[in-house]
Design a protein around this motif. Sequence first.
Motif, PDB file in Angstrom:
ATOM      1  N   LYS A  74       5.988   3.575 -18.170  1.00  0.00           N
ATOM      2  CA  LYS A  74       6.037   2.665 -19.505  1.00  0.00           C
ATOM      3  C   LYS A  74       4.456   2.123 -19.204  1.00  0.00           C
ATOM      4  CE  LYS A  74       8.476   1.424 -21.483  1.00  0.00           C
ATOM      5  NZ  LYS A  74       9.090   1.922 -22.754  1.00  0.00           N
ATOM      6  N   GLN A  75       3.697   2.794 -18.460  1.00  0.00           N
ATOM      7  CA  GLN A  75       2.163   2.731 -18.465  1.00  0.00           C
ATOM      8  C   GLN A  75       1.814   1.137 -18.474  1.00  0.00           C
ATOM      9  OE1 GLN A  75       0.824   4.627 -21.999  1.00  0.00           O
ATOM     10  NE2 GLN A  75       1.718   6.668 -21.505  1.00  0.00           N
ATOM     11  N   VAL A  76       2.575   0.479 -17.267  1.00  0.00           N
ATOM     12  CA  VAL A  76       2.181  -0.933 -17.251  1.00  0.00           C
ATOM     13  C   VAL A  76       1.534  -1.112 -15.832  1.00  0.00           C
ATOM     14  CG1 VAL A  76       3.347  -3.238 -16.819  1.00  0.00           C
ATOM     15  CG2 VAL A  76       4.388  -1.435 -18.354  1.00  0.00           C
ATOM     16  N   GLU A  77       0.429  -1.942 -15.923  1.00  0.00           N
ATOM     17  CA  GLU A  77      -0.376  -2.154 -14.694  1.00  0.00           C
ATOM     18  C   GLU A  77       0.684  -3.190 -13.795  1.00  0.00           C
ATOM     19  OE1 GLU A  77      -4.261  -3.769 -15.252  1.00  0.00           O
ATOM     20  OE2 GLU A  77      -4.962  -1.788 -16.717  1.00  0.00           O
ATOM     21  N   TYR A  78       0.373  -3.116 -12.442  1.00  0.00           N
ATOM     22  CA  TYR A  78       1.234  -3.796 -11.766  1.00  0.00           C
ATOM     23  C   TYR A  78       0.392  -4.077 -10.231  1.00  0.00           C
ATOM     24  CZ  TYR A  78       2.521   0.610  -9.653  1.00  0.00           C
ATOM     25  OH  TYR A  78       2.425   1.787  -9.181  1.00  0.00           O
ATOM     26  N   ASP A  79       0.710  -5.337  -9.826  1.00  0.00           N
ATOM     27  CA  ASP A  79       0.173  -5.399  -8.282  1.00  0.00           C
ATOM     28  C   ASP A  79       1.380  -5.083  -7.364  1.00  0.00           C
ATOM     29  OD1 ASP A  79      -2.425  -6.178  -9.434  1.00  0.00           O
ATOM     30  OD2 ASP A  79      -1.678  -8.436  -9.593  1.00  0.00           O
ATOM     31  N   PHE A  80       0.934  -4.355  -6.555  1.00  0.00           N
ATOM     32  CA  PHE A  80       1.849  -3.861  -5.416  1.00  0.00           C
ATOM     33  C   PHE A  80       1.593  -4.951  -3.955  1.00  0.00           C
ATOM     34  CE2 PHE A  80       3.589  -1.523  -1.814  1.00  0.00           C
ATOM     35  CZ  PHE A  80       4.644  -1.393  -2.258  1.00  0.00           C
ATOM     36  N   VAL A  81       2.775  -5.232  -3.505  1.00  0.00           N
ATOM     37  CA  VAL A  81       2.733  -6.330  -2.477  1.00  0.00           C
ATOM     38  C   VAL A  81       3.703  -5.562  -1.162  1.00  0.00           C
ATOM     39  CG1 VAL A  81       3.000  -8.480  -1.266  1.00  0.00           C
ATOM     40  CG2 VAL A  81       2.291  -8.291  -4.021  1.00  0.00           C
ATOM     41  N   LEU A  82       2.968  -5.291  -0.298  1.00  0.00           N
ATOM     42  CA  LEU A  82       3.557  -4.479   0.660  1.00  0.00           C
ATOM     43  C   LEU A  82       4.508  -5.384   1.525  1.00  0.00           C
ATOM     44  CD1 LEU A  82       4.096  -1.904   2.335  1.00  0.00           C
ATOM     45  CD2 LEU A  82       2.352  -2.416   3.724  1.00  0.00           C
ATOM     46  N   VAL A  83       5.794  -5.148   1.660  1.00  0.00           N
ATOM     47  CA  VAL A  83       6.708  -5.882   2.491  1.00  0.00           C
ATOM     48  C   VAL A  83       6.941  -5.111   3.703  1.00  0.00           C
ATOM     49  CG1 VAL A  83       9.085  -6.923   2.587  1.00  0.00           C
ATOM     50  CG2 VAL A  83       7.748  -6.848   0.337  1.00  0.00           C
TER      51      VAL A  83
END
Length: 215
Positions: free
Chosen positions: A25-34
Amino acid sequence: MALIKVHGHHFSTATGMVLCCLNEKQVEYDFVLVDLPTGAHKKPQYLALNPFGVVPTVQDEDLTLFESRAIVKYLAKKFKGQGTELLGNTLAEQALVEQWCQVEGQSFYPPASTILFQTVLFPLRGGTTDEAVVEINIGKLNRVLDIYEERLSKSKYLAGDFFSLADLQHLPWTQYLVTACKKGDLISSRKHVSAWWEDISSRPAWKKVAEKMPK
C-alpha cells in the motif's frame, strides 16, 4: 513522521504479513522491535497494547489493533486507492478475496503452522519433532494444495487475475515451509502452485520482508 506504528518481530509470520501489506500500500510506518526472546511481549508495557501477548500490534493514531488478518484488511480499506488494490473492485471480486482469505486462515494455516512448529520451533526450544504429526499435517496440506492447483490452473491468483490479500496472507507461512522447514516440494511439485509462488514471492513488497526473516 509515520502515523502507523508496528510493534513486532521480523521472525514473526504475522508481523511479516502486516509489513508486506504496508509495503504493497506504499504506507510509511515506524517499526518497534518487540524482543520476543527476552519475553518483552509478556511484559506489562506490551500487554497494555495487546492483552494476548503476541505480535504484531499496530497503532494508528488513537486506534490500536491486533490480529494480523484483521490488521491487513483494515489497512487495505483505509488506504484504498493507494498502492496495490488488495480487496478487489467489484462486489464479486471482493467476495472471492474474502473467500480465499478464509481458506488461508481455516485450511492452509493450521497444517502449515503445525509443520513449522514441529520441524523448527520445537527443536529450537529443546523439544523433539513428532514425525507422525508432521506427516499427518503434510497430508492435510497436500489436500489443500491440490485444490489450489486446480484453482490456479484457471486464474493467475487465488481470487482471480489480480493479486490480493488472499495471496498476500499465504506469503509468510509458505516462505517458512520452503526455507526453514525444507518442504519446498509441496510447492514445486505442482505446476500452477509453483508458478503462483514464484510470482507472489518475487514481489518487491514481500522481498523487503523476506530478507529479514531467517532462512
